[in-house]
Design a protein around this motif. Structure first.
Motif, PDB file in Angstrom:
ATOM      1  N   ASN A 188      -7.852 -25.828   9.026  1.00 39.65           N
ATOM      2  CA  ASN A 188      -8.483 -26.737   9.855  1.00 39.65           C
ATOM      3  C   ASN A 188      -8.292 -25.946  11.237  1.00 39.65           C
ATOM      4  OD1 ASN A 188      -9.320 -28.827  11.048  1.00 39.65           O
ATOM      5  ND2 ASN A 188      -7.292 -30.026  11.251  1.00 39.65           N
ATOM      6  N   VAL A 189      -9.207 -25.129  11.443  1.00 37.43           N
ATOM      7  CA  VAL A 189      -8.979 -24.268  12.545  1.00 37.43           C
ATOM      8  C   VAL A 189     -10.355 -24.220  13.455  1.00 37.43           C
ATOM      9  CG1 VAL A 189      -7.141 -22.517  12.288  1.00 37.43           C
ATOM     10  CG2 VAL A 189      -9.336 -21.988  11.399  1.00 37.43           C
ATOM     11  N   ARG A 190     -10.265 -24.605  14.697  1.00 31.54           N
ATOM     12  CA  ARG A 190     -11.377 -24.674  15.591  1.00 31.54           C
ATOM     13  C   ARG A 190     -11.363 -23.434  16.402  1.00 31.54           C
ATOM     14  NH1 ARG A 190     -11.030 -29.304  18.739  1.00 31.54           N
ATOM     15  NH2 ARG A 190      -8.802 -28.885  18.490  1.00 31.54           N
ATOM     16  N   ASN A 191     -12.323 -23.319  17.044  1.00 34.53           N
ATOM     17  CA  ASN A 191     -12.627 -22.057  18.205  1.00 34.53           C
ATOM     18  C   ASN A 191     -12.083 -20.821  17.674  1.00 34.53           C
ATOM     19  OD1 ASN A 191     -13.007 -24.686  19.181  1.00 34.53           O
ATOM     20  ND2 ASN A 191     -11.204 -24.358  21.077  1.00 34.53           N
ATOM     21  N   VAL A 192     -13.044 -20.517  16.612  1.00 32.83           N
ATOM     22  CA  VAL A 192     -12.709 -19.161  16.037  1.00 32.83           C
ATOM     23  C   VAL A 192     -13.735 -18.129  16.495  1.00 32.83           C
ATOM     24  CG1 VAL A 192     -12.351 -18.056  13.998  1.00 32.83           C
ATOM     25  CG2 VAL A 192     -11.558 -20.451  13.898  1.00 32.83           C
ATOM     26  N   LEU A 193     -13.257 -16.943  16.941  1.00 32.53           N
ATOM     27  CA  LEU A 193     -14.199 -15.738  17.262  1.00 32.53           C
ATOM     28  C   LEU A 193     -14.268 -14.645  16.278  1.00 32.53           C
ATOM     29  CD1 LEU A 193     -16.165 -14.359  19.221  1.00 32.53           C
ATOM     30  CD2 LEU A 193     -14.283 -13.417  20.547  1.00 32.53           C
ATOM     31  N   LEU A 194     -15.341 -14.420  15.546  1.00 30.23           N
ATOM     32  CA  LEU A 194     -15.408 -13.106  14.811  1.00 30.23           C
ATOM     33  C   LEU A 194     -15.996 -12.164  15.854  1.00 30.23           C
ATOM     34  CD1 LEU A 194     -17.551 -14.653  11.757  1.00 30.23           C
ATOM     35  CD2 LEU A 194     -14.996 -14.123  11.871  1.00 30.23           C
ATOM     36  N   HIS A 195     -14.844 -11.137  16.291  1.00 35.02           N
ATOM     37  CA  HIS A 195     -14.976 -10.427  17.247  1.00 35.02           C
ATOM     38  C   HIS A 195     -15.846  -9.209  16.729  1.00 35.02           C
ATOM     39  CE1 HIS A 195     -13.272  -6.602  18.359  1.00 35.02           C
ATOM     40  NE2 HIS A 195     -12.230  -6.774  17.293  1.00 35.02           N
ATOM     41  N   LYS A 202     -20.524 -21.068  29.655  1.00 36.43           N
ATOM     42  CA  LYS A 202     -20.116 -22.533  29.027  1.00 36.43           C
ATOM     43  C   LYS A 202     -19.508 -22.320  27.678  1.00 36.43           C
ATOM     44  CE  LYS A 202     -23.649 -25.511  31.022  1.00 36.43           C
ATOM     45  NZ  LYS A 202     -24.903 -24.510  31.493  1.00 36.43           N
ATOM     46  N   ASN A 203     -20.214 -21.208  26.892  1.00 35.97           N
ATOM     47  CA  ASN A 203     -19.734 -20.899  25.725  1.00 35.97           C
ATOM     48  C   ASN A 203     -18.310 -20.556  25.654  1.00 35.97           C
ATOM     49  OD1 ASN A 203     -22.345 -21.199  24.783  1.00 35.97           O
ATOM     50  ND2 ASN A 203     -22.805 -19.082  24.360  1.00 35.97           N
ATOM     51  N   ALA A 204     -17.744 -19.745  26.744  1.00 40.49           N
ATOM     52  CA  ALA A 204     -16.341 -19.018  26.744  1.00 40.49           C
ATOM     53  C   ALA A 204     -15.592 -20.375  26.946  1.00 40.49           C
ATOM     54  CB  ALA A 204     -16.240 -18.344  27.695  1.00 40.49           C
ATOM     55  N   GLU A 205     -16.133 -21.387  27.741  1.00 37.04           N
ATOM     56  CA  GLU A 205     -15.179 -22.701  27.974  1.00 37.04           C
ATOM     57  C   GLU A 205     -15.001 -23.289  26.660  1.00 37.04           C
ATOM     58  OE1 GLU A 205     -17.131 -24.640  31.061  1.00 37.04           O
ATOM     59  OE2 GLU A 205     -15.842 -23.709  32.691  1.00 37.04           O
ATOM     60  N   ALA A 206     -16.135 -23.491  25.698  1.00 36.15           N
ATOM     61  CA  ALA A 206     -15.927 -24.207  24.644  1.00 36.15           C
ATOM     62  C   ALA A 206     -14.955 -23.351  23.830  1.00 36.15           C
ATOM     63  CB  ALA A 206     -17.564 -24.384  24.110  1.00 36.15           C
ATOM     64  N   TYR A 207     -15.312 -22.161  23.650  1.00 41.47           N
ATOM     65  CA  TYR A 207     -14.282 -21.246  22.716  1.00 41.47           C
ATOM     66  C   TYR A 207     -12.736 -21.446  23.263  1.00 41.47           C
ATOM     67  CZ  TYR A 207     -11.865 -17.037  21.158  1.00 41.47           C
ATOM     68  OH  TYR A 207     -11.057 -16.237  20.421  1.00 41.47           O
ATOM     69  N   LEU A 208     -12.726 -21.285  24.312  1.00 45.43           N
ATOM     70  CA  LEU A 208     -11.152 -21.239  24.885  1.00 45.43           C
ATOM     71  C   LEU A 208     -10.650 -22.802  25.010  1.00 45.43           C
ATOM     72  CD1 LEU A 208     -11.617 -18.326  27.419  1.00 45.43           C
ATOM     73  CD2 LEU A 208     -10.267 -18.171  25.528  1.00 45.43           C
ATOM     74  N   GLY A 209     -11.473 -23.763  24.967  1.00 40.99           N
ATOM     75  CA  GLY A 209     -10.973 -24.999  25.261  1.00 40.99           C
ATOM     76  C   GLY A 209     -10.345 -25.144  26.550  1.00 40.99           C
ATOM     77  N   MET A 210     -10.924 -24.623  27.597  1.00 41.50           N
ATOM     78  CA  MET A 210     -10.461 -24.750  28.934  1.00 41.50           C
ATOM     79  C   MET A 210     -11.642 -24.422  29.844  1.00 41.50           C
ATOM     80  SD  MET A 210      -8.503 -20.939  29.432  1.00 41.50           S
ATOM     81  CE  MET A 210      -8.409 -20.790  31.374  1.00 41.50           C
ATOM     82  N   LYS A 211     -11.469 -25.146  31.114  1.00 40.58           N
ATOM     83  CA  LYS A 211     -12.426 -25.002  32.123  1.00 40.58           C
ATOM     84  C   LYS A 211     -12.021 -23.728  33.148  1.00 40.58           C
ATOM     85  CE  LYS A 211     -15.659 -27.257  34.669  1.00 40.58           C
ATOM     86  NZ  LYS A 211     -16.942 -26.708  34.206  1.00 40.58           N
TER      87      LYS A 211
END
Ligand SMILES: [Zn+2]
Length: 277
Positions: free
Chosen positions: A167-174, A266-275
């Motif tokens: 149950n992981v959110r905000n995952v990046l396949l770098h 915006k994408n980075a904010e969504a991924y990082l969960g921060m403004k």
């Protein structure tokens, strides 16, 4: 090679009219020894150009350096902590997680973690050991809801199978290097993918970006990786290469540079969960 032929833009040319915007290098290794002689210069550059860098660790040594270096630079650096598959057979994951627990406030995300059979000589027992380390750190990320940066060379299908059970959110396949089918699966799972300087000279990467959901891609340098061709084999820095990657993505997507940078923010904010401010 003449310097004028290098495909390196001066970032402030692009950023001057958009001082409120922030670019994010979603994956770089600022704790790598390559930068140690001039890390202050690197941090000053990030600050001056309003670039934020997600800085990965690869083992205990780089985690210790990250905690020493970045506690006072949280506006330029977003510290991640992880054991890279290359070090999974030598580093003690239990001790590593103990340190993460004690410094949880100073660590924003988990990375670089993942699987890579290249480092285990394709030997099954060693690969299982590498997998154990990956799963331990994935569990820690799940428990703490921290964003994750994943290395998936030669193991993407397995990684996708594993992620489906967490149950992981905000995952990046770098450094996304999968097929279009694997990309579609990653998009269906709501994962982020990132592209780096190779985007500029690889038709395959350009085609992948065209098939990536617009709200699910990020840009990175994976510094200090050295890129050849138009980049002249120099150690990569967010301040010199990131703007080139964003500019190239804008061309591929037929969007303006400003709109692309704004979308990526915006994408980075969504991924990082921060403004980002
Ligand atoms: Zn990396």
């Amino acid at each position: 090679m003449q310097r004028s032929k290098l495909h390196i833009y001066t970032a402030d040319v692009f950023l001057m009219p958009h001082r409120t915007m922030r670019l994010v290098d979603a994956h770089i290794h600022l704790t790598n020894k390559e930068y140690s002689g001039y890390i202050k210069h690197v941090l000053n550059n990030l600050k001056a150009l309003r670039i934020m860098a997600c800085s990965m660790t690869v083992n205990l040594e780089t985690l210790t350096r990250s905690l020493e270096l970045f506690s006072n630079h949280m506006t330029e650096v977003i510290p991640f902590a992880g054991i890279h598959p290359e070090y999974a057979l030598t580093d003690d994951v239990t001790n590593f997680i103990d340190i993460l627990e004690r410094n949880s406030e100073s660590i924003h995300g988990i990375g670089e973690i993942g699987l890579d059979p290249t480092y285990t000589g394709h030997e099954e027992s060693l690969f299982e050991q590498q997998k154990k380390v990956f799963l331990s750190l994935l569990q820690y990320a799940e428990r703490t809801s921290k964003p994750i940066s994943i290395h998936s060379r030669g193991s993407l299908d397995q990684i996708l199978d594993i992620l489906g059970t967490y149950n992981v959110r905000n995952v990046l396949l770098h450094w996304f290097a999968g097929s279009k089918k694997q990309l579609a699966r990653s998009m269906d799972m709501g994962l982020f993918v990132s592209y780096g300087p190779i985007l500029i000279y690889s038709d395959e990467k350009k085609s992948l970006l065209k098939h990536t959901a617009k709200d699910k891609f990020l840009t990175e340098t994976d510094g200090p990786v050295r890129y050849q061709r138009c980049f002249g084999n120099l150690p990569s820095m967010s301040s010199s290469l990131l703007v080139s990657v964003v500019s190239c993505a804008a061309n591929i997507l037929k969007m303006s540079y400003t709109d692309t940078a704004s979308l990526l923010e915006k994408n980075a904010e969504a991924y990082l969960g921060m403004k980002l401010c």
